[in-house]
Design an enzyme around this catalytic site. Structure first.
Site, PDB file in Angstrom:
ATOM      1  N   LYS A  54      38.151  47.623  34.229  1.00 35.57           N
ATOM      2  CA  LYS A  54      37.494  46.438  34.072  1.00 35.57           C
ATOM      3  C   LYS A  54      36.148  46.803  33.229  1.00 35.57           C
ATOM      4  O   LYS A  54      35.895  47.969  33.313  1.00 35.57           O
ATOM      5  CB  LYS A  54      37.108  45.410  35.254  1.00 35.57           C
ATOM      6  CG  LYS A  54      38.425  44.841  35.659  1.00 35.57           C
ATOM      7  CD  LYS A  54      38.102  43.906  36.855  1.00 35.57           C
ATOM      8  CE  LYS A  54      39.239  43.535  37.547  1.00 35.57           C
ATOM      9  NZ  LYS A  54      38.855  42.694  38.836  1.00 35.57           N
ATOM     10  N   TYR A 109      44.086  35.444  33.662  1.00 33.29           N
ATOM     11  CA  TYR A 109      43.610  34.967  35.115  1.00 33.29           C
ATOM     12  C   TYR A 109      43.811  33.403  35.195  1.00 33.29           C
ATOM     13  O   TYR A 109      42.892  32.735  36.212  1.00 33.29           O
ATOM     14  CB  TYR A 109      42.046  35.182  35.229  1.00 33.29           C
ATOM     15  CG  TYR A 109      42.024  36.515  35.476  1.00 33.29           C
ATOM     16  CD1 TYR A 109      42.421  36.999  37.028  1.00 33.29           C
ATOM     17  CD2 TYR A 109      41.240  37.512  34.897  1.00 33.29           C
ATOM     18  CE1 TYR A 109      42.137  38.467  37.237  1.00 33.29           C
ATOM     19  CE2 TYR A 109      40.794  39.099  35.026  1.00 33.29           C
ATOM     20  CZ  TYR A 109      41.554  39.297  36.482  1.00 33.29           C
ATOM     21  OH  TYR A 109      41.164  40.624  36.756  1.00 33.29           O
ATOM     22  N   ASN A 129      34.286  44.744  40.162  1.00 35.68           N
ATOM     23  CA  ASN A 129      34.879  45.359  41.089  1.00 35.68           C
ATOM     24  C   ASN A 129      36.055  46.530  40.502  1.00 35.68           C
ATOM     25  O   ASN A 129      36.875  47.081  40.939  1.00 35.68           O
ATOM     26  CB  ASN A 129      35.960  44.658  42.225  1.00 35.68           C
ATOM     27  CG  ASN A 129      37.117  43.565  41.415  1.00 35.68           C
ATOM     28  OD1 ASN A 129      37.248  43.715  40.394  1.00 35.68           O
ATOM     29  ND2 ASN A 129      37.806  43.240  42.377  1.00 35.68           N
ATOM     30  N   HIS A 189      41.658  46.117  38.470  1.00 39.87           N
ATOM     31  CA  HIS A 189      42.730  45.109  38.705  1.00 39.87           C
ATOM     32  C   HIS A 189      44.035  45.858  39.009  1.00 39.87           C
ATOM     33  O   HIS A 189      44.519  46.808  37.964  1.00 39.87           O
ATOM     34  CB  HIS A 189      42.859  44.062  37.653  1.00 39.87           C
ATOM     35  CG  HIS A 189      43.916  42.993  38.056  1.00 39.87           C
ATOM     36  ND1 HIS A 189      43.846  41.867  38.760  1.00 39.87           N
ATOM     37  CD2 HIS A 189      45.361  43.046  37.360  1.00 39.87           C
ATOM     38  CE1 HIS A 189      45.107  41.427  38.735  1.00 39.87           C
ATOM     39  NE2 HIS A 189      45.958  42.060  38.066  1.00 39.87           N
ATOM     40  N   GLU A 204      52.609  40.622  34.304  1.00 42.35           N
ATOM     41  CA  GLU A 204      51.374  41.183  33.575  1.00 42.35           C
ATOM     42  C   GLU A 204      51.551  42.534  32.809  1.00 42.35           C
ATOM     43  O   GLU A 204      50.892  42.728  31.912  1.00 42.35           O
ATOM     44  CB  GLU A 204      50.400  41.721  34.943  1.00 42.35           C
ATOM     45  CG  GLU A 204      50.108  40.410  35.654  1.00 42.35           C
ATOM     46  CD  GLU A 204      49.117  40.889  37.078  1.00 42.35           C
ATOM     47  OE1 GLU A 204      48.658  39.691  37.476  1.00 42.35           O
ATOM     48  OE2 GLU A 204      48.831  41.875  37.283  1.00 42.35           O
TER      49      GLU A 204
END
Ligand code: CMP
Length: 141
Positions: A11, A51, A114, A117, A128
């Protein structure tokens, strides 16, 4: 034991802190094989669609904005029980709860930022992976 594929996203908080190599090293050291990888800057539509499952959650708009705050590195991984294995390598979603030595414990800044993913189940993994890769851009070797 089943051979699975899963999607990893490094990310923006991590790409911006030059952590791509370190994170990919955790992945490879865990025995997960990289079948394809690329860097891209998500469009608003891509971030929203990726998302979409969270669109009723209070953090959705902020999450979409954060995912567009820098480039991401998307990677298709393969290995025995790759989905669960990568989730173990990542650690808990909230870095405060992540086990020592996991990517999120080592590098994540917060619950939102974070660092990584990973797909959470076989059906989502398939959706995905194909969100970012077609068959020609993945290599079996
Ligand atoms: P990820 O595993 O990519 O799945 C959804 C993401 O939403 C999560 O990691 C975090 O980056 C982000 N997020 C922000 N707030 C929350 C929250 N309260 N609960 C879960 N995920 C959150």
């Amino acid at each position: 034991m089943t051979i699975q594929r899963t999607l990893s996203i490094i990310k923006p908080d991590a790409t911006k802190r030059n952590l791509v190599g370190k994170i990919l090293a955790h992945i490879e050291d865990a025995g997960l094989k990289i079948l394809g990888t690329r860097m891209l800057w998500l469009t608003e539509n891509q971030a929203k669609e990726f998302y979409a499952v969270h669109k009723e959650r209070p953090f959705y708009n902020e999450l979409v904005e954060y995912m567009r705050s820098g480039p991401v590195v998307v990677t298709c991984l393969e290995g025995e029980n790759a989905i669960e294995k990568y989730r173990e390598v990542m650690g808990a979603t909230n870095p405060e709860n992540a086990a020592d030595g996991t990517i999120r414990k080592l590098y994540a800044e917060s619950l939102q930022c974070n660092s990584v993913h990973g797909s959470d189940a076989p059906e989502t993994a398939q959706t995905e992976v194909s969100f970012f890769f077609n068959d020609e851009s993945l290599f079996t070797y």
